[in-house]
Design a protein around this motif. Structure first.
Motif, short mmCIF file in Angstrom:
data_model
loop_
_atom_site.label_atom_id
_atom_site.label_comp_id
_atom_site.label_asym_id
_atom_site.label_seq_id
_atom_site.Cartn_x
_atom_site.Cartn_y
_atom_site.Cartn_z
N LYS A 172 0.82 -1.21 0.00
CA LYS A 172 0.00 0.00 0.00
C LYS A 172 0.86 1.26 0.00
O LYS A 172 0.37 2.34 -0.29
N GLN A 173 2.13 1.09 0.35
CA GLN A 173 3.07 2.20 0.40
C GLN A 173 4.42 1.71 -0.09
O GLN A 173 4.83 0.60 0.21
N VAL A 174 5.10 2.54 -0.87
CA VAL A 174 6.47 2.22 -1.32
C VAL A 174 7.37 3.40 -0.97
O VAL A 174 7.09 4.54 -1.33
N ARG A 175 8.44 3.10 -0.25
CA ARG A 175 9.42 4.12 0.14
C ARG A 175 10.62 4.02 -0.79
O ARG A 175 11.24 2.96 -0.90
N PHE A 176 10.93 5.12 -1.44
CA PHE A 176 12.06 5.17 -2.38
C PHE A 176 13.24 5.90 -1.75
O PHE A 176 13.09 7.03 -1.27
N GLY A 177 14.40 5.29 -1.79
CA GLY A 177 15.63 5.97 -1.42
C GLY A 177 16.17 6.72 -2.63
O GLY A 177 16.30 6.16 -3.72
N ILE A 178 16.44 8.01 -2.46
CA ILE A 178 16.90 8.87 -3.55
C ILE A 178 18.09 9.69 -3.05
O ILE A 178 18.07 10.24 -1.94
N GLU A 179 19.13 9.78 -3.89
CA GLU A 179 20.34 10.46 -3.45
C GLU A 179 20.17 11.96 -3.27
O GLU A 179 20.64 12.56 -2.31
N LYS B 160 0.86 4.66 -1.90
CA LYS B 160 1.40 5.91 -1.35
C LYS B 160 2.89 5.96 -1.60
O LYS B 160 3.59 4.96 -1.45
N CYS B 161 3.39 7.12 -1.97
CA CYS B 161 4.81 7.28 -2.30
C CYS B 161 5.51 8.06 -1.20
O CYS B 161 5.06 9.14 -0.81
N VAL B 162 6.60 7.51 -0.69
CA VAL B 162 7.42 8.19 0.32
C VAL B 162 8.84 8.29 -0.23
O VAL B 162 9.42 7.28 -0.66
N LEU B 163 9.40 9.48 -0.23
CA LEU B 163 10.75 9.70 -0.73
C LEU B 163 11.69 9.91 0.46
O LEU B 163 11.42 10.72 1.34
N VAL B 164 12.79 9.17 0.45
CA VAL B 164 13.75 9.22 1.54
C VAL B 164 15.11 9.64 0.99
O VAL B 164 15.68 8.95 0.15
N ALA B 165 15.61 10.79 1.43
CA ALA B 165 16.93 11.24 0.98
C ALA B 165 18.01 10.39 1.63
O ALA B 165 17.95 10.09 2.83
N GLN B 166 18.98 9.98 0.83
CA GLN B 166 20.02 9.10 1.34
C GLN B 166 21.33 9.36 0.60
O GLN B 166 21.37 9.36 -0.63
N ASP B 167 22.42 9.58 1.35
CA ASP B 167 23.73 9.74 0.74
C ASP B 167 24.10 8.48 -0.02
O ASP B 167 23.77 7.36 0.39
N TRP B 168 24.85 8.66 -1.10
CA TRP B 168 25.18 7.54 -1.98
C TRP B 168 25.94 6.43 -1.25
O TRP B 168 25.67 5.25 -1.46
N ASP B 169 26.88 6.79 -0.39
CA ASP B 169 27.71 5.79 0.26
C ASP B 169 26.90 4.76 1.04
O ASP B 169 27.31 3.60 1.15
#
Length: 258
Positions: free
Chosen positions: A25-32, A65-74
């Protein structure tokens, strides 16, 4: 009896987790958030870019539902495995090494590798046409290897420690063209103050022998159903023309490839 009850409880919890995962029902995306035009972090901390628009469109297509999560590349893969988010959409190339740890959808983008030159350079992209022509590349890259493997003895390959050095020589006429990642060339040259003096020339290069399989959305190996849903959603966005509408906002070339 207590051991049996504990085992039963753990099994039920595991089954519940599987059932819940299947619902998505929800997908969390990690994005740099640090690789424009794919993603960047705005002054207010929000994320923008091609990957962000794609994530939102994919969620809309999957009706989640879309959740965007900021994440450093390393830490982007470790954080996926640690369940900080469910998928990575961050211009990540599909490689055999990464596939040992994580799964990928099929490609959702493939940055072509292109030549850039001053307008009017009139380069002919054959071995005879490029005979003796000086072309700049960053040292020890896939672009360096491509020229070495395909034009050795014809092209005069000029190697640099950074693209910035190559751009300077291109501007000064010391080399006729630069070969690189089209996105980097666009940001470094075409979007510069003197960018209107330059243009992409020659073929778009995507041969996996040198340039890999493209960029995929990364998922955990156990989340096969999510991977399948994302694959279907990418295909649907392509078929409906939504993908092209999003891509046109950020790229002046075919970012999907063949």
């Amino acid at each position: 009896m207590k051991k049996w009850l504990l085992a039963a409880t753990l099994a039920a919890t595991a089954l519940s987790g599987v059932a819940q995962a299947k619902e998505w029902k929800q997908v969390r995306f990690g994005i740099e958030g640090a690789y424009p035009p794919f993603s960047k972090t705005e002054a207010d901390g929000s994320l923008s870019g091609f990957d962000v628009d794609m994530a939102n469109a994919l969620c809309e297509e999957m009706q989640v539902k879309c959740v965007l999560v900021a994440q450093d590349w390393d830490g982007i893969i470790p954080s996926l495995l640690a369940r900080k988010y469910d998928a990575i959409i961050a211009a990540m190339s599909i490689t055999e090494e990464r596939k040992k740890r994580i799964d990928f959808t099929g490609k959702y983008a493939q940055i072509p590798n292109k030549f850039i030159a001053k307008k009017g350079a009139d380069l002919e992209f054959t071995k005879a046409g490029l005979d003796g022509v000086k072309i700049g590349v960053q040292r020890a890259t896939t672009h360096d290897k491509y020229l070495s493997d395909n034009y050795d003895g014809q092209v005069e390959i000029v190697r640099y420690g950074s693209f910035d050095e190559a751009y300077l020589d291109l501007a000064n006429g010391r080399i006729a063209a630069v070969l690189g990642d089209a996105s980097a060339l666009e940001e470094g040259v075409l979007n510069s103050a003197e960018g209107d003096q330059y243009e992409f020339v020659g073929p778009s290069l995507t041969d996996p022998q040198w340039f890999g399989e493209g960029m995929g959305i990364a998922t955990r190996k156990q989340d096969k159903e999510l991977t399948a849903k994302l694959d279907a959603a990418i295909l649907a966005l392509r078929e409906k023309g939504v993908y092209d509408e999003i891509a046109a906002k950020y790229f002046n070339y075919d970012v999907y490839g063949e």
